[in-house]
Design a protein around this motif. Structure first.
Motif, PDB file in Angstrom:
ATOM      1  N   ILE A 106       0.834  -1.214   0.000  1.00 53.79           N
ATOM      2  CA  ILE A 106       0.000   0.000   0.000  1.00 53.79           C
ATOM      3  C   ILE A 106       0.868   1.264   0.000  1.00 53.79           C
ATOM      4  CG2 ILE A 106      -1.674   1.357   1.328  1.00 53.79           C
ATOM      5  CD1 ILE A 106      -2.774  -1.360   2.363  1.00 53.79           C
ATOM      6  N   ALA A 107       1.875   1.286   0.864  1.00 49.47           N
ATOM      7  CA  ALA A 107       2.742   2.470   0.965  1.00 49.47           C
ATOM      8  C   ALA A 107       3.502   2.712  -0.341  1.00 49.47           C
ATOM      9  CB  ALA A 107       3.716   2.308   2.125  1.00 49.47           C
ATOM     10  N   ALA A 108       3.916   1.624  -0.998  1.00 54.33           N
ATOM     11  CA  ALA A 108       4.619   1.764  -2.279  1.00 54.33           C
ATOM     12  C   ALA A 108       3.706   2.391  -3.323  1.00 54.33           C
ATOM     13  CB  ALA A 108       5.123   0.413  -2.753  1.00 54.33           C
ATOM     14  N   LEU A 109       2.444   1.940  -3.355  1.00 50.85           N
ATOM     15  CA  LEU A 109       1.491   2.493  -4.327  1.00 50.85           C
ATOM     16  C   LEU A 109       1.139   3.941  -4.003  1.00 50.85           C
ATOM     17  CD1 LEU A 109       1.367  -0.339  -5.470  1.00 50.85           C
ATOM     18  CD2 LEU A 109      -1.127  -0.154  -5.565  1.00 50.85           C
ATOM     19  N   GLU A 110       1.054   4.276  -2.727  1.00 55.01           N
ATOM     20  CA  GLU A 110       0.788   5.668  -2.341  1.00 55.01           C
ATOM     21  C   GLU A 110       1.884   6.582  -2.866  1.00 55.01           C
ATOM     22  OE1 GLU A 110      -1.698   4.988   1.855  1.00 55.01           O
ATOM     23  OE2 GLU A 110       0.481   5.311   1.901  1.00 55.01           O
ATOM     24  N   LYS A 111       3.127   6.126  -2.741  1.00 53.63           N
ATOM     25  CA  LYS A 111       4.265   6.925  -3.219  1.00 53.63           C
ATOM     26  C   LYS A 111       4.225   7.044  -4.744  1.00 53.63           C
ATOM     27  CE  LYS A 111       7.905   9.097  -1.610  1.00 53.63           C
ATOM     28  NZ  LYS A 111       7.794  10.143  -0.576  1.00 53.63           N
ATOM     29  N   CYS A 112       3.858   5.949  -5.405  1.00 52.87           N
ATOM     30  CA  CYS A 112       3.723   5.984  -6.870  1.00 52.87           C
ATOM     31  C   CYS A 112       2.669   7.012  -7.288  1.00 52.87           C
ATOM     32  CB  CYS A 112       3.334   4.608  -7.407  1.00 52.87           C
ATOM     33  SG  CYS A 112       4.657   3.385  -7.344  1.00 52.87           S
ATOM     34  N   ASN A 113       1.550   7.016  -6.590  1.00 49.29           N
ATOM     35  CA  ASN A 113       0.487   7.979  -6.906  1.00 49.29           C
ATOM     36  C   ASN A 113       0.993   9.412  -6.772  1.00 49.29           C
ATOM     37  OD1 ASN A 113      -1.396   5.954  -7.386  1.00 49.29           O
ATOM     38  ND2 ASN A 113      -2.212   5.987  -5.303  1.00 49.29           N
ATOM     39  N   GLU A 114       1.780   9.663  -5.739  1.00 49.95           N
ATOM     40  CA  GLU A 114       2.365  11.002  -5.535  1.00 49.95           C
ATOM     41  C   GLU A 114       3.276  11.398  -6.691  1.00 49.95           C
ATOM     42  OE1 GLU A 114       4.493  11.302  -1.850  1.00 49.95           O
ATOM     43  OE2 GLU A 114       2.832  10.466  -0.673  1.00 49.95           O
TER      44      GLU A 114
END
Length: 269
Positions: A146-154
């Motif tokens: 989840i945290a990896a995808l959040e960073k990708c979204n940013e």
């Protein structure tokens, strides 16, 4: 909407230790039969994500799978099979797992709980907004993913996911979520079973449909496959013989000369 982990709900079966081998196998099989129907319900989501993968790869981007445990291993399996099957570079489809390569064979304790390592692992592969990242987690709650995808979204990197719970935190994070709701497992919480099967089916669809769209198949044949063992060489010879209406001896010589089925077909005179 409330979030319920159906993957953690009690099995519909009890007293498994009292079942005969036959009963165990029949009941596991009965549960497994439900998985393709769950995948079918997710086909519109799978199509949307596949379209975006094709779009990104056609523009020179890469596909990343990122997961933990069984989910991470399944992503690595799918990624590792793309080069031999479709003749694409190893770096085109990349599988990442919490805990690194060690975790492919042995569980790495608490690796999936890190909220920093997923993005660090992607950075090591020089991730950019040309690429697309798919988080894989049966529960839909794995912090590493989840945290990896959040960073990708940013960072304006397109994100997708494959999970087996409705309205999970992972689904709500990914821009293009796939949810395959398989229900409780035969052994309560053992998501390597139906959930793992569902994820494997979806991964097969994503990579296979993408590679076909990228022109890596001719007719229904793997004309770009790597000729990395005798079985594949023999398959290539039969493909050539059938396609060009020549005997196997000539097909063998052509394959040796041109190195791939596609090249041999293109250079046939």
């Amino acid at each position: 909407m409330t979030f319920t982990k159906t993957t953690e709900q009690d099995s519909k079966y009890n007293h498994l230790e009292n079942m005969s081998i036959s009963e165990l196998l029949i009941n596991i099989n009965n549960e497994d039969k439900t998985v393709p129907f769950a995948v079918e319900k997710a086909l519109p989501q799978i199509e949307k994500l596949t379209q975006k993968i094709v779009e990104k790869l056609k523009k020179g981007g890469r596909l990343f799978y990122i997961g933990a445990g069984t989910s991470g291993r399944l992503g690595i399996v799918d990624a590792s099979e793309c080069p031999p099957t479709f003749g694409v570079p190893h770096e085109l489809v990349v599988g990442l797992i919490a805990g690194g390569d060690t975790a492919i064979r042995k569980a790495v304790e608490f690796a999936e709980d890190s909220k920093e390592q997923g993005w660090l692992d992607l950075q090591e592969n020089n991730i950019s907004d040309k690429d697309i990242v798919i988080g894989i987690a049966a529960s839909g709650t794995t912090p590493y993913v989840i945290a990896a995808l959040e960073k990708c979204n940013e960072k304006n990197i397109i994100t997708g996911c494959i999970s087996c719970n409705k309205n999970s935190p992972l689904s709500n994070t990914a821009q293009l979520p796939i949810e395959v709701i398989v229900g409780p497992e035969f052994i309560t919480g053992s998501s390597r079973m139906k959930a793992g099967t569902a994820q494997k089916l979806v991964l097969n669809m994503l990579s296979t449909a993408t590679m076909i769209q990228l022109g890596k198949i001719k007719g229904n044949k793997m004309v770009d496959m790597q000729l990395s063992n005798n079985k594949l060489v023999e398959r290539g010879e039969k493909m050539l013989a059938q396609e060009l209406n020549i005997d196997l001896k000539k097909a063998s010589k052509m394959l040796e000369e041109f190195g791939s089925v596609r090249n041999a077909i293109q250079n046939y005179k």
